[in-house]
Motif scaffolding. Structure first.
Motif, short mmCIF file in Angstrom:
data_model
loop_
_atom_site.label_atom_id
_atom_site.label_comp_id
_atom_site.label_asym_id
_atom_site.label_seq_id
_atom_site.Cartn_x
_atom_site.Cartn_y
_atom_site.Cartn_z
N MET A 1 0.68 -1.10 -0.02
CA MET A 1 0.21 -0.02 -0.25
C MET A 1 0.92 1.32 0.05
O MET A 1 2.00 1.37 0.62
CB MET A 1 -0.86 0.06 1.30
CG MET A 1 -1.67 1.07 1.56
SD MET A 1 -2.90 1.38 2.86
CE MET A 1 -4.20 0.57 2.02
N GLU A 2 0.36 2.29 -0.75
CA GLU A 2 1.40 3.54 -0.98
C GLU A 2 0.90 4.25 0.11
O GLU A 2 -0.20 4.46 0.63
CB GLU A 2 1.03 4.17 -2.22
CG GLU A 2 1.82 5.21 -2.63
CD GLU A 2 1.31 6.07 -3.83
OE1 GLU A 2 1.35 7.37 -3.96
OE2 GLU A 2 0.95 5.40 -4.87
N ILE A 3 2.11 4.82 0.65
CA ILE A 3 1.64 5.74 2.02
C ILE A 3 2.67 6.97 2.02
O ILE A 3 3.62 6.96 1.37
CB ILE A 3 2.13 5.01 3.54
CG1 ILE A 3 3.35 4.73 3.61
CG2 ILE A 3 1.03 3.72 3.66
CD1 ILE A 3 3.99 4.29 5.00
N THR A 4 2.38 8.03 2.74
CA THR A 4 3.27 9.05 3.00
C THR A 4 3.45 9.42 4.45
O THR A 4 2.59 8.93 5.35
CB THR A 4 2.43 10.20 2.45
OG1 THR A 4 1.54 10.73 3.15
CG2 THR A 4 2.66 10.12 0.97
N LYS A 66 -0.13 8.31 6.37
CA LYS A 66 -1.28 8.73 5.59
C LYS A 66 -1.23 7.60 4.54
O LYS A 66 -0.37 7.39 3.90
CB LYS A 66 -1.82 10.05 5.15
CG LYS A 66 -1.80 10.94 6.22
CD LYS A 66 -2.51 12.33 5.95
CE LYS A 66 -2.77 13.09 7.13
NZ LYS A 66 -3.52 14.51 6.75
N ASP A 67 -2.58 7.05 4.11
CA ASP A 67 -2.73 6.43 2.96
C ASP A 67 -2.88 7.26 1.73
O ASP A 67 -2.91 8.41 1.77
CB ASP A 67 -4.00 5.35 3.13
CG ASP A 67 -5.23 6.04 2.97
OD1 ASP A 67 -5.34 7.22 2.75
OD2 ASP A 67 -6.17 5.47 3.51
N ARG A 68 -2.81 6.77 0.47
CA ARG A 68 -2.88 7.60 -0.74
C ARG A 68 -4.11 8.22 -0.85
O ARG A 68 -4.26 9.39 -1.48
CB ARG A 68 -2.96 6.27 -2.00
CG ARG A 68 -4.15 5.53 -2.24
CD ARG A 68 -3.95 4.74 -3.25
NE ARG A 68 -4.46 3.44 -3.04
CZ ARG A 68 -4.45 2.38 -3.52
NH1 ARG A 68 -3.44 2.27 -4.60
NH2 ARG A 68 -4.78 1.14 -2.88
N THR A 69 -5.17 8.32 0.01
CA THR A 69 -6.50 9.22 -0.03
C THR A 69 -6.42 10.10 0.99
O THR A 69 -7.25 10.98 1.16
CB THR A 69 -7.89 8.33 0.09
OG1 THR A 69 -7.59 7.59 1.46
CG2 THR A 69 -7.75 7.21 -0.93
N GLY A 70 -5.18 10.13 1.85
CA GLY A 70 -5.25 11.19 2.93
C GLY A 70 -5.67 10.62 4.19
O GLY A 70 -5.48 11.58 5.05
N ASN A 71 -5.89 9.63 4.24
CA ASN A 71 -6.50 9.10 5.57
C ASN A 71 -5.37 8.76 6.63
O ASN A 71 -4.53 8.15 6.15
CB ASN A 71 -7.41 7.90 5.69
CG ASN A 71 -8.83 8.56 4.81
OD1 ASN A 71 -9.58 9.34 5.12
ND2 ASN A 71 -9.25 7.46 3.95
#
Length: 174
Positions: A1-4, A66-71
């Motif tokens: 899963m892509e995260i920041t 945060k996940d790719r949707t910003g959550n």
């Protein structure tokens, strides 16, 4: 899963408060509680300001994962940063809905490669938190000791397991 991973900001308070409250029961199965007061808005926002102040002074770095949707998927923090020895302590927590997706591993990896001045990082987890132990070990942390003293949490006896990461473990030192 892509995260920041991004440093917390003032405007993150409400979303972070909701994340902490939603995951309280899950977190408290593995780590000691932050206490009932932490989960009230007044106490939470007061602590949030303290964290922002620490971060501004360079004494800690508090990241939201945060996940790719910003959550918000979790948190990862460097605390008690020693600006002379470039050592710190790390802690992380992943929300229940995000467990088992490699997020803690990815977040820790991102943090290790983005924190250019930190040379040593200390970590500790409980003897029952096998997931955190695996994440630390996958990222080059070496177990240094298991505490002598037992403590009880959720009717289960456990100890703290201590780890150390040194930048040279990854061949990053010049």
């Amino acid at each position: 899963m892509e995260i920041t991973i991004n440093l917390i900001k003032e405007l993150d308070a409400q979303e972070l408060f909701e994340f902490e409250n939603e995951n309280r029961g899950f977190f408290e199965k593995m780590i000691p509680s932050r206490g009932n007061d932490y989960y009230t808005w007044d106490t939470f926002i007061e602590r949030h300001w303290v964290l922002l102040n620490e971060q501004e002074r360079g004494l800690s770095h508090f990241y939201l994962i945060k996940d790719r949707t910003g959550n918000i998927a979790g948190r990862i923090n460097l605390v008690d940063i020693d600006l002379i020895t470039n050592e710190a302590e790390i802690g992380f927590r992943i929300g229940e809905a995000y467990v088992g997706k490699g997020i803690a591993n990815r977040a820790l990896n991102l943090l290790l490669y983005s924190e250019s001045t930190i040379k040593k990082i200390h970590a500790k987890t409980t003897t029952v938190n096998f997931a955190s132990q695996r994440v630390l070990e996958k990222n080059g942390f070496i177990q240094t000791k298991i505490s002598d003293e037992d403590f009880e949490m959720n009717a289960q006896k456990m100890k703290f397991v201590h780890y150390l990461w040194e930048k040279r473990n990854f061949g990053l030192e010049k």
